[in-house]
Design a protein around this motif. Sequence first.
Motif, short mmCIF file in Angstrom:
data_model
loop_
_atom_site.label_atom_id
_atom_site.label_comp_id
_atom_site.label_asym_id
_atom_site.label_seq_id
_atom_site.Cartn_x
_atom_site.Cartn_y
_atom_site.Cartn_z
N ARG A 54 0.84 -1.20 0.00
CA ARG A 54 0.00 0.00 0.00
C ARG A 54 0.87 1.26 0.00
O ARG A 54 0.58 2.23 -0.71
CB ARG A 54 -0.94 0.00 1.21
CG ARG A 54 -2.09 -0.99 1.09
CD ARG A 54 -3.15 -0.71 2.15
NE ARG A 54 -2.63 -0.91 3.50
CZ ARG A 54 -2.67 -2.06 4.17
NH1 ARG A 54 -3.20 -3.14 3.58
NH2 ARG A 54 -2.19 -2.15 5.39
N ASP A 57 2.43 1.74 -3.43
CA ASP A 57 1.42 2.21 -4.37
C ASP A 57 1.17 3.71 -4.20
O ASP A 57 1.05 4.45 -5.19
CB ASP A 57 0.11 1.44 -4.18
CG ASP A 57 0.18 0.01 -4.69
OD1 ASP A 57 1.10 -0.29 -5.47
OD2 ASP A 57 -0.67 -0.80 -4.27
N GLU A 58 1.09 4.16 -2.96
CA GLU A 58 0.84 5.58 -2.70
C GLU A 58 2.03 6.44 -3.12
O GLU A 58 1.86 7.50 -3.74
CB GLU A 58 0.54 5.80 -1.21
CG GLU A 58 0.37 7.26 -0.80
CD GLU A 58 -0.74 7.96 -1.55
OE1 GLU A 58 -0.66 9.20 -1.69
OE2 GLU A 58 -1.70 7.30 -2.00
N ARG A 61 2.05 6.77 -6.77
CA ARG A 61 1.03 7.73 -7.20
C ARG A 61 1.55 9.16 -7.09
O ARG A 61 1.23 10.02 -7.91
CB ARG A 61 -0.24 7.57 -6.35
CG ARG A 61 -1.43 8.38 -6.86
CD ARG A 61 -2.61 8.32 -5.90
NE ARG A 61 -2.30 9.00 -4.65
CZ ARG A 61 -2.33 10.32 -4.49
NH1 ARG A 61 -2.65 11.10 -5.51
NH2 ARG A 61 -2.06 10.86 -3.32
N GLN A 62 2.40 9.41 -6.08
CA GLN A 62 3.00 10.73 -5.89
C GLN A 62 4.25 10.92 -6.75
O GLN A 62 4.94 11.93 -6.63
CB GLN A 62 3.35 10.94 -4.42
CG GLN A 62 2.17 10.94 -3.49
CD GLN A 62 2.57 11.19 -2.05
OE1 GLN A 62 3.46 11.99 -1.77
NE2 GLN A 62 1.93 10.52 -1.12
N GLN A 63 4.55 9.93 -7.60
CA GLN A 63 5.71 9.96 -8.50
C GLN A 63 7.03 10.03 -7.75
O GLN A 63 8.01 10.62 -8.21
CB GLN A 63 5.58 11.14 -9.48
CG GLN A 63 4.35 11.05 -10.35
CD GLN A 63 4.27 12.18 -11.37
OE1 GLN A 63 5.16 13.00 -11.49
NE2 GLN A 63 3.19 12.20 -12.11
N THR A 66 9.05 4.20 -8.83
CA THR A 66 8.39 3.43 -9.89
C THR A 66 8.10 2.03 -9.38
O THR A 66 9.03 1.33 -8.94
CB THR A 66 9.28 3.36 -11.15
OG1 THR A 66 9.55 4.69 -11.59
CG2 THR A 66 8.60 2.57 -12.26
N ARG A 67 6.85 1.63 -9.43
CA ARG A 67 6.46 0.30 -8.96
C ARG A 67 6.90 -0.76 -9.96
O ARG A 67 6.85 -0.57 -11.17
CB ARG A 67 4.95 0.21 -8.76
CG ARG A 67 4.45 0.80 -7.49
CD ARG A 67 4.85 -0.02 -6.26
NE ARG A 67 3.80 -0.93 -5.81
CZ ARG A 67 3.98 -2.21 -5.56
NH1 ARG A 67 5.16 -2.77 -5.77
NH2 ARG A 67 2.99 -2.96 -5.11
#
Length: 277
Positions: A54, A57-58, A61-63, A66-67
Amino acid sequence: MQPFVGNDPLTEWGTFVARYERWNALLELLAGEGRLEVEQAARALGVSPATIRRDLDELARQQMLTRTRGGAVAHGVSYDLPLRYKTARHAPEKQRIGAAAARLVEPGMIVGLNGGTTTTEAARAIGARGDLRSAGAGPAVTIVTNALNIANELVVRPHVKTVVTGGVARPQSYELIGPLATGVLREVSLDMAIIGVDAIDVEQGASAHHEGEASINHLMAGRARRVVVVADGSKLGRRAFARICALGEIDVLLTDGGADDARVTEFAEAGLRVIQA
């Protein structure tokens, strides 16, 4: 009396702080390793793999990274973390260093402050100086800064005259850089510059991750009669990408009392005055 319904605000705040600190730790691990696996991070931080997923992932999302399948790789910005992610790192040490730096300021001085968490603590301590507040009706000290957050801290202080350079704002540090910033700094003279750095080394001197910030910091130091570098112990003996100034251009190194003794001795033997807070 109705029973309390919902979450305890203190519990919610504690959860937020824990998550924020965990994000800091993840970004630091990633900056050091370049690649991070979920299981590896879970073991290092003592939380479940689901929590790490989690978090990643967050942060993606905030750049901030890199996942990847099973983990994450460092995004370029992770090596120069935004100021909001740096604030909790070595916070007590930075507060002591900031307070010690503020004690070097005398009424009537013109002081340069660049951006960063430690210089922000110095700005706060200058703003809280009771003796400066009572120095007279007008401003007791002039602060010249290229950091938007520091200007925001000080502009409401009646004893501080705040001068802000122009320039392009970097979201990582809130610092203004570029020709507009250099144009202002070339026109001012400073009694003292309090410079925050990303690293300081006996051979390379003081350095920063970003070349634009290093250039402005170099100019600020060059406009000052006295240069004080503020750096917690984790930055001693390290090098960053862009040089700010040589060791010989620095008058005082202000670090924390927990800094490595060998490192402190190394700087002192190189001729630098070292103050530990």
